[in-house]
Design a protein around this motif. Structure first.
Motif, mmCIF file in Angstrom:
data_model
loop_
_atom_site.group_PDB
_atom_site.id
_atom_site.type_symbol
_atom_site.label_atom_id
_atom_site.label_comp_id
_atom_site.label_asym_id
_atom_site.label_seq_id
_atom_site.Cartn_x
_atom_site.Cartn_y
_atom_site.Cartn_z
ATOM 1 N N ALA A 154 36.655 44.580 37.385
ATOM 2 C CA ALA A 154 36.961 44.640 38.917
ATOM 3 C C ALA A 154 36.696 43.440 39.735
ATOM 4 O O ALA A 154 37.318 42.957 40.273
ATOM 5 N N ILE A 155 35.448 42.569 39.178
ATOM 6 C CA ILE A 155 35.125 41.542 39.813
ATOM 7 C C ILE A 155 36.101 40.242 39.366
ATOM 8 O O ILE A 155 36.487 39.446 40.201
ATOM 9 N N LEU A 156 36.597 40.314 38.092
ATOM 10 C CA LEU A 156 37.578 39.440 37.762
ATOM 11 C C LEU A 156 38.783 39.437 38.366
ATOM 12 O O LEU A 156 39.561 38.433 38.716
ATOM 13 N N TYR A 157 39.294 40.797 38.776
ATOM 14 C CA TYR A 157 40.242 40.916 39.657
ATOM 15 C C TYR A 157 40.091 40.625 41.124
ATOM 16 O O TYR A 157 41.002 40.219 41.681
ATOM 17 N N VAL A 158 38.936 40.596 41.547
ATOM 18 C CA VAL A 158 38.722 40.276 42.991
ATOM 19 C C VAL A 158 38.895 38.824 42.868
ATOM 20 O O VAL A 158 39.444 38.203 43.667
ATOM 21 N N ILE A 177 52.293 41.977 39.107
ATOM 22 C CA ILE A 177 52.462 43.110 39.951
ATOM 23 C C ILE A 177 51.268 43.614 40.506
ATOM 24 O O ILE A 177 51.107 43.847 41.725
ATOM 25 N N THR A 178 50.438 43.893 39.512
ATOM 26 C CA THR A 178 49.161 44.774 39.847
ATOM 27 C C THR A 178 48.317 43.900 40.905
ATOM 28 O O THR A 178 47.667 44.164 41.993
ATOM 29 N N ILE A 179 48.279 42.585 40.633
ATOM 30 C CA ILE A 179 47.155 41.449 41.265
ATOM 31 C C ILE A 179 47.895 41.460 42.625
ATOM 32 O O ILE A 179 47.287 41.488 43.711
ATOM 33 N N LEU A 180 49.385 41.383 42.877
ATOM 34 C CA LEU A 180 50.059 41.282 43.994
ATOM 35 C C LEU A 180 49.854 42.463 44.892
ATOM 36 O O LEU A 180 49.359 42.435 46.056
ATOM 37 N N ALA A 181 49.887 43.584 44.251
ATOM 38 C CA ALA A 181 49.640 44.873 44.889
ATOM 39 C C ALA A 181 48.152 44.934 45.452
ATOM 40 O O ALA A 181 47.930 45.614 46.561
ATOM 41 N N GLY A 226 45.624 46.077 49.958
ATOM 42 C CA GLY A 226 44.009 45.978 50.558
ATOM 43 C C GLY A 226 44.355 45.375 51.979
ATOM 44 O O GLY A 226 43.498 45.866 52.886
ATOM 45 N N GLY A 227 45.247 44.331 52.113
ATOM 46 C CA GLY A 227 45.282 43.715 53.234
ATOM 47 C C GLY A 227 45.474 42.399 53.290
ATOM 48 O O GLY A 227 44.258 41.617 53.389
ATOM 49 N N LEU A 240 42.231 49.121 42.787
ATOM 50 C CA LEU A 240 43.041 49.074 41.969
ATOM 51 C C LEU A 240 42.465 49.126 40.810
ATOM 52 O O LEU A 240 43.422 49.473 39.575
ATOM 53 N N THR A 241 41.529 48.455 40.268
ATOM 54 C CA THR A 241 41.104 48.430 38.943
ATOM 55 C C THR A 241 40.291 49.644 38.582
ATOM 56 O O THR A 241 40.340 50.316 37.605
ATOM 57 N N ALA A 242 39.424 50.383 39.736
ATOM 58 C CA ALA A 242 38.775 51.500 39.583
ATOM 59 C C ALA A 242 39.738 52.858 39.231
ATOM 60 O O ALA A 242 39.628 53.634 38.451
ATOM 61 N N LEU A 243 40.842 52.693 40.097
ATOM 62 C CA LEU A 243 41.755 54.158 40.125
ATOM 63 C C LEU A 243 42.286 54.454 38.575
ATOM 64 O O LEU A 243 42.238 55.511 38.440
ATOM 65 N N PRO A 244 42.852 53.289 37.943
ATOM 66 C CA PRO A 244 43.410 53.752 36.719
ATOM 67 C C PRO A 244 42.087 54.338 35.698
ATOM 68 O O PRO A 244 42.308 55.092 34.969
#
Lengths: 358, 307, 258
Positions: free
Chosen positions: A46-50, A270-274, A279-280, A294-298
């Protein structure tokens, strides 16, 4: 005088909230560890994706450039680390050499790709970046013959962890009476990196460069007439985003100990762009929210769908993996339908939206 | 020499398919400026529907060509409905949203369609039943099948028909007007919603047709097949100048030929350093190079900044 | 370096769109410190001339010499850099930025802070940022909309938006300020206030090139006037002479010019 309202430093305005947040961030790896190290790893991702999403936010949110191949820079960083710190070539450079090198290499790719294409209309940039992402992935998949550079689809294993002297991030050790597992150590490293990218995002937004980006988003012709070299300023955003992608890739390689082309598919871009858009866009808290969600949801779906199906039908009716993706896709569609500016947009984006619907 | 002719023929077949799919992208983009990411998935659904119809009719004793025709027709109708529904449900509510919003929606729809297809048709490759008795022709050392001939001829016919539709009919004129300037078109009494819906419907019909062609040509289908095909077709549309229908046709053909030639010769060109599994990069390399020198695509108009 | 009396020379500038000649070998000379008017009927090529001068369009032949140096105006930001600032006929502000932020963007060209400065917020960057804000504030005062500093540009009244655009252009420290129909859509009072503002700017040492439809304003304000018709310069002189030129009267469909 009409100087912009004097602001107190951010931390003075929000000290209580920041304190609570810091406590929560400190607690996460220990709470997560109660459920097993797998949960700590999820928190790490999650933090890496942040980190990745905020890197992309500079490109998409600030400069308004649609980058559909962001993962290519992440891949460049990851493979740079993997090749320079693994038995594959027998090279074992320390991380403080490779991470900056990976960032610089990703930056170089960013400039090479951006310089000729940034003068194009936005949608062309999207497809060019997308194509670039695919090119990088295809090369990684196939550069195992005739010279074995990337080891093809098998990927590269046994990558060195990040190590400072004798302190390795992959092993459990006790510091000041606190026992930290490998993933927990990476957690704190990632939090530090995330804070870095948050500070960079915040300070850029409120600077000469940040104003130039916003001006370009608002009206590119007027921005040019104001003397802004729009191509260079956009290239700056593109190259910065690429560098952050490169750093994230390096950390990813070290943390996983393994890289393969599979991790760098278009779906990842696409996931990162999403994350950024959902988010905003351009709003730091929103992007963070998008990345975490989006990391937690899956993951939540992974742990939720199987038991629910088992309970309801006594067997698996639908392949959980595809149901998971289905829900992910639907979530994107629904959020965009009901919150077109993202879940947590900045006041600016809300204005832009109001303007557009006038 | 025989390789060259052979690759040209294969490229032409592939290019005809790209061109049909590219038209779907370009029509939608030309009118509402949206990269309809889900279009590749529409093509895939078309292939899958045709497959199901053909398989279920296979034992009915009808002549194979009729079965193929029915499969094609059902697939085209299904995709027209799908395209219409996509626009109506997913995109229309977002017409005034920020630019990236409908793009993310399109990506979301693409993921949804792919996984719905996977739930229905499974995650394995499906053998597309051959309905045409394959005949092989030989010309100058190169060989091609009657399937290839049919694909190229059908694609050419459809493209001619489409050109007629856009240039000569009322709805075609309304589409061109909307693409030029939607506000003025609205003032002139053009029903914009209808025009946009038509673009999706026509594009999806062409996509379904292309999907059936791919299925018959490779005799194989897969729930992820729409992705790369869509990507290439979109590249073809950009190559020809996005929004420009003639450009999409030319771009598709060109891309098919470049790819086939590239795959055939890359080994020779690089001293066997790079093999034919690099086929997929040609589309993108060519795209990047073309855009560097012709920022609006090969046939696109140069649109300068306006003061 | 002694200042030459001529600030801008256009040498046979030509531009066409497809087959249409928008500008046909237009030459003109603007002297330092004057207010130079460019008038002509609709579609005469005034804005095209502007766009060529400011690098928005590429002209096919001819060239500009600005302040003794030949312009390589293939990019608008370069024109701004050598000292040509402009406003737009259909106001182009950064609508979702505040008035003062708009002017601060205008300071971009004359300031330097990069990413490193922005991220570290070192003393040099903070000082520069403060100077940018101060200068922007001064300019808002100068054009008379300081009380709207923190309003979003798109919420400003039409007249204030015109003023803000001028303030933003002035922030780039231009030698030549090119105004594209600044009085369009203004009422009499607003036009008069604009006239005073433009005169003031000129007095403060900025040469002005004015495109205008409001012939009365041009005649009252400009030292010299050129008239374009069908992309050709048909006349260039002091207003009193231009007004009587038969070609000019002809161009304006025989109507009275003043």
């Amino acid at each position: 005088m009409n100087l912009p309202r004097k602001k107190f430093p951010f931390w003075q305005q929000h000290w209580l909230g920041l304190l609570l947040l810091a406590t929560a961030l400190l607690a996460v790896p220990f709470v997560a560890a109660l459920g097993g190290q797998a949960w700590v790893r999820i928190a790490n991702f999650a933090i890496l994706y942040v980190f990745l999403a905020l890197g992309l936010n500079i490109v998409v949110g600030y400069a308004g450039l649609l980058d559909l191949g962001y993962v290519a820079f992440y891949a460049v960083g990851a493979y740079a680390y993997a090749l320079l710190a693994s038995p594959h070539f027998g090279i074992h450079l320390p991380f403080w050499v490779i991470l900056p090198f990976g960032a610089a290499l990703a930056c170089l790719f960013g400039v090479l790709l951006g310089a000729p294409t940034l003068k194009l209309r936005g949608d062309y940039l999207a497809i060019v970046t997308l194509g670039f992402g695919e090119i990088i992935r295809i090369f990684m998949n196939n550069l195992n013959a005739p010279i074995n550079v990337t080891n093809g689809a098998q990927g590269i294993t046994l990558i060195d962890p990040i190590r400072i002297g004798d302190f390795s991030f992959s092993q459990t050790s006790t510091i000041l009476g606190v026992t930290l597992s490998g993933p927990q150590k990476y957690y704190f490293l990632l939090v530090a990196l995330a804070i870095l990218v948050i500070v960079v995002n915040m300070r850029l937004q409120d600077s000469r460069i940040g104003r130039a980006w916003q001006a370009i988003r608002e009206d590119e012709v007027a921005a040019k007439a104001c003397g802004i070299n729009t191509r260079n300023i956009k290239l700056l955003a593109f190259a910065m985003g690429a560098s952050f992608g490169g750093i994230a890739g390096g950390v990813f390689a070290a943390m996983q100990g393994f890289v393969s082309p599979e991790s760098f598919s278009l779906m990842e871009s696409i996931t990162i762009l999403a994350m950024v858009v959902l988010g905003g866009m351009g709003h730091i808290p929103g992007v963070i929210l998008g990345a975490v969600l989006l990391t937690a949801l899956p993951e939540a779906l992974r742990y939720g769908i199987e038991p629910i199906q088992q309970a309801a039908f006594g067997r698996m009716i639908i392949d959980p993996e595809s149901l998971r993706m289905l829900v992910f896709g639907l979530a994107l569609v629904l959020v965009m339908r009901f919150r077109p500016a993202g879940l947590w947009p900045s006041s600016l984006r809300r204005r832009e939206l109001a303007e557009a619907t006038d | 020499m025989d390789t060259l002719l052979q690759q040209l023929i294969n490229g032409l077949t592939l290019g005809a398919v790209y061109a049909l799919v590219a038209l779907g992208y370009t029509m939608v983009y030309g009118i509402i400026g949206l990269i309809n990411f889900a279009h590749g998935e529409v093509v895939m659904i078309g292939t899958m529907v045709a497959f199901t119809v053909i398989v279920s009719l296979a034992g009915s004793g009808m002549p194979p060509l009729l079965i193929l025709g029915i499969g094609l027709l059902v697939a085209v109708l299904a995709c027209m409905i799908l395209g219409w529904a996509l626009e109506r449900v997913a995109y229309r509510p977002l017409r005034h949203a920020p630019r990236l919003t409908p793009l993310i929606t399109a990506i979301g729809m693409s993921i949804v369609l792919q996984n719905v297809a996977m739930i229905i048709w499974g995650r394995n490759y499906i053998t597309f039943p051959p309905m045409i008795n394959k005949e092989i022709f030989e010309v100058g050392g190169a060989s091609f099948t009657n399937v290839q001939v049919a694909i190229v001829c059908l694609a050419a016919l459809v493209m001619l028909g489409l050109t007629y539709l856009v240039q000569r009919t009322r709805i075609g004129m309304a589409m061109r007007a909307t693409a030029q300037n939607p506000h003025v078109a609205l003032l002139m009494g053009v029903d914009i919603n209808r025009v946009i819906a038509m673009a999706f419907i026509i594009g999806s019909a062409l996509g379904a047709l292309a999907g059936c062609m791919v299925g018959s040509y490779y005799e194989i289908a897969h729930y992820q097949m729409g992705f790369m095909l869509g990507l290439k077709a979109f590249t073809a549309a950009v190559l020809g100048g996005i929004g420009n229908m003639a450009g999409a046709m030319a771009g598709g053909l060109l891309l098919g030929i470049i790819e086939a030639l590239g795959a055939g010769y890359i080994g020779d060109l690089t001293g066997d350093f790079l093999g034919s599994h690099y086929q997929d990069i040609f589309a993108f390399v060519v795209l990047i190079i073309v855009l560097m020198f012709r920022p609006s695509g090969l046939f696109g108009e140069r649109t300068g900044d306006r003061a | 370096m002694s200042q030459q009396p001529v600030l801008l020379e256009a040498h046979e500038v030509a531009k066409h769109f497809g087959g249409v000649k928008a500008l046909h070998d237009v030459s003109l000379t603007i002297r330092r410190g004057e207010i130079y008017g460019l008038i002509g009927p609709n579609g005469a090529g005034k804005t095209t001339f502007f766009n060529c001068l400011t690098g928005l369009y590429k002209h096919e032949s001819g060239h500009f010499v600005f302040d003794g140096v030949k312009l390589e105006a293939d990019a608008p930001h370069k024109a701004a850099e050598v000292g040509i600032a402009r406003t737009f006929q259909n106001i182009r502000l950064f609508g979702n930025m505040t008035a003062i932020e708009n002017v601060m963007v205008g300071r971009h060209l004359r300031t330097h802070a990069g990413v490193f400065g922005a991220v570290t917020r070192n003393s040099a960057t903070r000082a520069e940022e403060a100077a940018i804000a101060r200068r922007a504030d001064e300019l808002l005062h100068y054009v008379g909309i300081q009380e709207r500093a923190h309003d979003y540009a798109r919420h400003l009244s039409y007249g204030d938006q015109r003023r803000l655009e001028i303030a933003r252009a002035l922030a780039t420290e231009p030698k030549l300020l090119a105004l594209d129909e600044p009085a369009a859509g203004m009422n009499g009072t607003e036009t008069e206030a604009l006239r005073l503002l433009v005169e003031g700017i000129c007095r403060d040492g900025v040469t002005i090139l004015l495109i205008e439809h409001d012939v009365k304003l041009v005649m009252g304000l400009c030292g010299r006037v050129a008239v374009l018709d069908y992309g050709e310069k048909i006349c260039e002189d002091v207003p009193s002479v231009v007004q009587r030129d038969p070609r000019v009267i002809e161009a304006y469909l025989g109507g009275s010019v003043a």
